[in-house]
Design an enzyme around this catalytic site. Structure first.
Site, PDB file in Angstrom:
ATOM      1  N   VAL A  82       5.977  -5.346  28.626  1.00 43.58           N
ATOM      2  CA  VAL A  82       5.045  -5.957  29.573  1.00 43.58           C
ATOM      3  C   VAL A  82       5.402  -7.433  29.631  1.00 43.58           C
ATOM      4  O   VAL A  82       5.461  -8.106  28.601  1.00 43.58           O
ATOM      5  CB  VAL A  82       3.574  -5.776  29.130  1.00 43.58           C
ATOM      6  N   HIS A  89      -3.506  -8.973  34.378  1.00 48.82           N
ATOM      7  CA  HIS A  89      -2.958  -7.626  34.174  1.00 48.82           C
ATOM      8  C   HIS A  89      -2.221  -7.513  32.835  1.00 48.82           C
ATOM      9  O   HIS A  89      -2.370  -6.548  32.106  1.00 48.82           O
ATOM     10  CB  HIS A  89      -2.019  -7.290  35.340  1.00 48.82           C
ATOM     11  N   ARG A 128      15.044  -9.307  22.801  1.00 44.31           N
ATOM     12  CA  ARG A 128      14.501  -8.387  21.810  1.00 44.31           C
ATOM     13  C   ARG A 128      14.894  -6.938  22.046  1.00 44.31           C
ATOM     14  O   ARG A 128      14.524  -6.047  21.289  1.00 44.31           O
ATOM     15  CB  ARG A 128      12.972  -8.507  21.796  1.00 44.31           C
TER      16      ARG A 128
END
Length: 161
Positions: A82, A89, A128
Site C-alpha cells: 500500500v 485510503h 523492500r
C-alpha cells in the site's frame, strides 16, 4: 534502514509443513519481487509444494488468510503493498490489513507472515521488494518468519519422549 537488527533465523525440519502464500495484485513490479522472494525462501526451506493464490488487493488478504488457515495450512503468508496517496485510503487499508491478519493468526493459531509493505512512495516499496538493487527482501522474510513460528509451535505441541 528498517531492516537493521533483524534476526538471523535458522529453520530446520520444516519440509513437511503446509504453507500458503497469498499475494495481492496491485503494484505488479513490487508484488512480483515479493512473490519471487517468498518462493525462493520456500525452496530454501525445502517446502516443495506451497499453495500460491492471488487476491485483488491488500484489503482482501485477511479474508483469504482466514479461509486458508481453516483448511489445514501450518502457516499462511500475506504479501501486499500500500503506497500513501493524498487521501486517508492508505490509513484505512493498512489498518484493516494489519488488524485483520493479526486476528486471523491469533484466532486460528496459524502463524501469518506479514509481508505487507506500507510505504510513503513507490521507491520505498521497491527498496523492500527483493528486486535487484533492493536493500531488503520482505517476501523472503515473511515466509521465513511464518515457517519458523509454525515449526516452533509444532515442536512445543509434540509430546516429549
Amino acid at each position: 534502514m528498517s531492516g537493521h537488527g533483524a534476526p538471523e533465523l535458522t529453520v530446520k525440519n520444516c519440509q513437511d509443513l503446509r504453507v500458503a502464500v497469498i499475494a495481492a495484485q496491485w503494484h505488479t513490479k513490487v508484488m512480483d519481487g515479493l512473490l519471487d522472494g517468498a518462493q525462493r525462501a520456500l525452496k530454501e526451506l525445502g517446502i516443495e509444494e506451497p499453495t500460491i493464490v492471488r487476491v485483488p488487493g491488500t484489503f482482501e488478504l485477511p479474508v483469504a488468510a482466514k479461509q486458508l488457515a481453516g483448511r489445514g495450512y501450518d502457516a499462511v503468508v500475506a504479501l501486499g503493498v500500500v503506497i500513501r496517496g493524498g487521501t486517508p485510503h492508505f490509513d484505512y487499508v493498512c489498518q484493516a490489513a494489519a488488524l485483520g491478519l493479526t486476528e486471523v493468526s491469533v484466532s486460528t493459531g496459524v502463524p501469518v507472515g506479514f509481508g505487507v509493505l506500507t510505504c510513503d512512495n513507490e521507491q520505498q516499496a521497491v527498496d523492500r521488494a527483493g528486486l535487484p538493487g533492493s536493500a531488503e527482501d520482505k517476501g523472503h522474510e515473511a515466509v521465513t518468519a511464518a515457517v519458523a513460528t509454525a515449526a516452533m509451535l509444532r515442536s512445543v505441541s509434540e509430546p516429549w519422549h
